[in-house]
Design an enzyme around this catalytic site. Sequence first.
Site, PDB file in Angstrom:
ATOM      1  N   HIS A   1     118.890 -36.189 -39.426  1.00 16.25           N
ATOM      2  CA  HIS A   1     119.336 -36.236 -38.013  1.00 16.25           C
ATOM      3  C   HIS A   1     118.245 -36.779 -37.095  1.00 16.25           C
ATOM      4  CE1 HIS A   1     122.520 -33.385 -39.363  1.00 16.25           C
ATOM      5  NE2 HIS A   1     121.522 -32.852 -40.033  1.00 16.25           N
TER       6      HIS A   1
ATOM      7  N   SER B   1     105.595 -60.444 -25.047  1.00 15.50           N
ATOM      8  CA  SER B   1     106.509 -60.495 -23.916  1.00 15.50           C
ATOM      9  C   SER B   1     105.940 -61.482 -22.908  1.00 15.50           C
ATOM     10  CB  SER B   1     106.614 -59.102 -23.292  1.00 15.50           C
ATOM     11  OG  SER B   1     106.988 -59.213 -21.931  1.00 15.50           O
TER      12      SER B   1
ATOM     13  N   LYS C   1     102.696 -55.988 -24.862  1.00 18.81           N
ATOM     14  CA  LYS C   1     103.789 -55.788 -25.807  1.00 18.81           C
ATOM     15  C   LYS C   1     103.568 -56.455 -27.168  1.00 18.81           C
ATOM     16  CE  LYS C   1     107.447 -54.043 -25.078  1.00 18.81           C
ATOM     17  NZ  LYS C   1     108.538 -54.396 -24.178  1.00 18.81           N
TER      18      LYS C   1
ATOM     19  N   GLU D   1     114.734 -56.662 -35.072  1.00 16.45           N
ATOM     20  CA  GLU D   1     115.923 -56.576 -34.213  1.00 16.45           C
ATOM     21  C   GLU D   1     116.946 -57.650 -34.579  1.00 16.45           C
ATOM     22  OE1 GLU D   1     114.619 -55.548 -29.882  1.00 16.45           O
ATOM     23  OE2 GLU D   1     112.943 -56.468 -30.908  1.00 16.45           O
TER      24      GLU D   1
END
Length: 465
Positions: free
Chosen positions: A163, A284, A290, A297
Site C-alpha cells: 500500500h 528544467s 531539477k 515518465e
Amino acid sequence: MSEQDTKTSAIWGGRFSEGPSAIMEEINASIGFDARLFAVDIQASIAHAKMLGAKGIISDADANSIIEGLGKVEAEIVSGNFKFSRALEDIHMNVEHRLSEIIGVAAGRLHTARSRNDQVATDLKLWVRDALDGIDGAIMGLQKVLIELAAEHAETVLPGFTHLQSAQPISLGHYLLAYVEMLGRDRSRAADCRARLNECPLGSAALAGTSFPIDREMTAAELGFDGPTANSLDSVSDRDFVMEYLSVLSITAVHLSRMAEEIVIWTSEPFGFMRLSDDFSTGSSIMPQKRNPDAAELIRGKSGRIFGALIGMLSVMKGLPLAYGKDMQEDKEPVFDATDTIELSLAAMTGMFAGATFNNKRMKDVAAKGFTTATDLADWLVKELNLPFRDAHHATGSLVKIAEEKGVGLEDLSIDDMQSINPDINKSVFDVLGLENSTKSRTSFGGTAPENVLEQCKAAKKKYL
Ligand code: ARG
C-alpha cells in the site's frame, strides 16, 4: 501502355475503365507504412519462387531470374534508391512491379498460386517473429543489468512497501530480482506467442487454396516455419498472432510502466532512494536544481500507446466475417508502433538502471522508521513465548502504540515497556528488531535474506542469461 492502362490500376485494372479517385487511392494505399515489410516480403517471394521452380510450375530459368531480380530489388530498397509508388498500393505490388522492370515478363509468373492475402499474412508473421526475437534479447539485456545490480545490493536494506506504506525491511537485491522474474514471464509469453504463430499461411492463396501442385511443406520449411497452416480460409483471415503479440507487449509495457513509476518515486526528493546518471536525467528550463526522470515518465506514458494498439487491433477484428477483409490492412501500424515503442522503452529502462546509483543510508533510515520490524517482534513472541500468532500480533500492536506515543522506534523501547505488555518478554527480543537481523532471518525459499538473494542471482543468471 495503352491509353486505358495508364488510367486504370496496373495491378487489378483489367476490368475497369476508370482509375481510382485520389481519395480512393489514399484510403487504399498502405505503402506509406508497409514498406517496412520489404525484407520479409522478398524473403517469402524467394521461397515461393524456389518452390514454383522445384515443382515445375514455372521454369527453372524463370525461377532463377525472379530470385536474382528480387535480390536486386532488395538491394535498391536497402540503399535507398527505390522509388515507392502510392499508385501501386502496397509493398507487395511495389516489389513485384520493380521486379518486372528489372527482369521483364517472368516477373508476372511470381504471383502464380498465391494471392496478396496469403502473402501479407506470411510477411507479417515473419516480421512479428523477428520482432519477438529482438524483444526477447532486449528484455534479457535488462534482466542482466538488474541481476548484476541485485548481486551488488544483496545486503543493502530497503523499506519494503505494501500500500506504499512501510511494511518490512527487505534487500534491495531482492527487490530488483522481483523485476527479473516479471521480465522472465514476459519472455516466456513471447516464446509461446512465437511458437503458436510459427505456421506458414503461404499457398493458401486468396482464400480457397490453389489448383497448382504446390508444395506448402517446402515453402514453410524454407521460411523457418514448423509447417503449413491447416485451413486456407483461416490462414488468410487469422490475425490472432497480432493480437497475441500486442497482448504480450502490453503486459511487458505494464511491467515497464510499474518500474518507471518506481523510478519516479524513488528519485523524488522526499524519497531520495535512487539517483539517475546525468545521461538519463533531464533539467528544467526554469528551475536549475531539477533532475527530472523524463525517460521513466515517458516509458510510463508510452505504455498507453501499446495498450491502444492492442485495443485497436481487437476492435478491427471483432466483426470480420471469413475470410480476408481489407480492414485487416489496419494491422500493421499498431504492430510497428508498439514494436518501436517497446524497444525504445526497454532500451531506456536498461540505460536508466545501468547508470543508477542508490542511497543506501537514506533507504536504511527510512526502513528504520515506520516500525518495520513489528512482524519480527510478533514472530519472536510466537517462537519464544509460544503465543498464538493472533495474540502476538495484538501484543505487538500495543507495543507499536507505546513507541508511537513516545516518538521512538520499537528497538528504543525499554525492557520495562516491553514487559508492561507481556511480562515474559526478555532482552533477547532486541536481537530481532534490527533491520539487518530482520532481513537475514527471512531465509524461506524466495525470501529476502541476503544469502538467498545471492543464490537467486546465480539461479537467475543460469535461467535467463
Ligand atoms: N495491403 C494489403 C494488406 O495489408 C495486402 C492484401 C491485399 N489483398 C487484397 N485482396 N486487396 O492487407
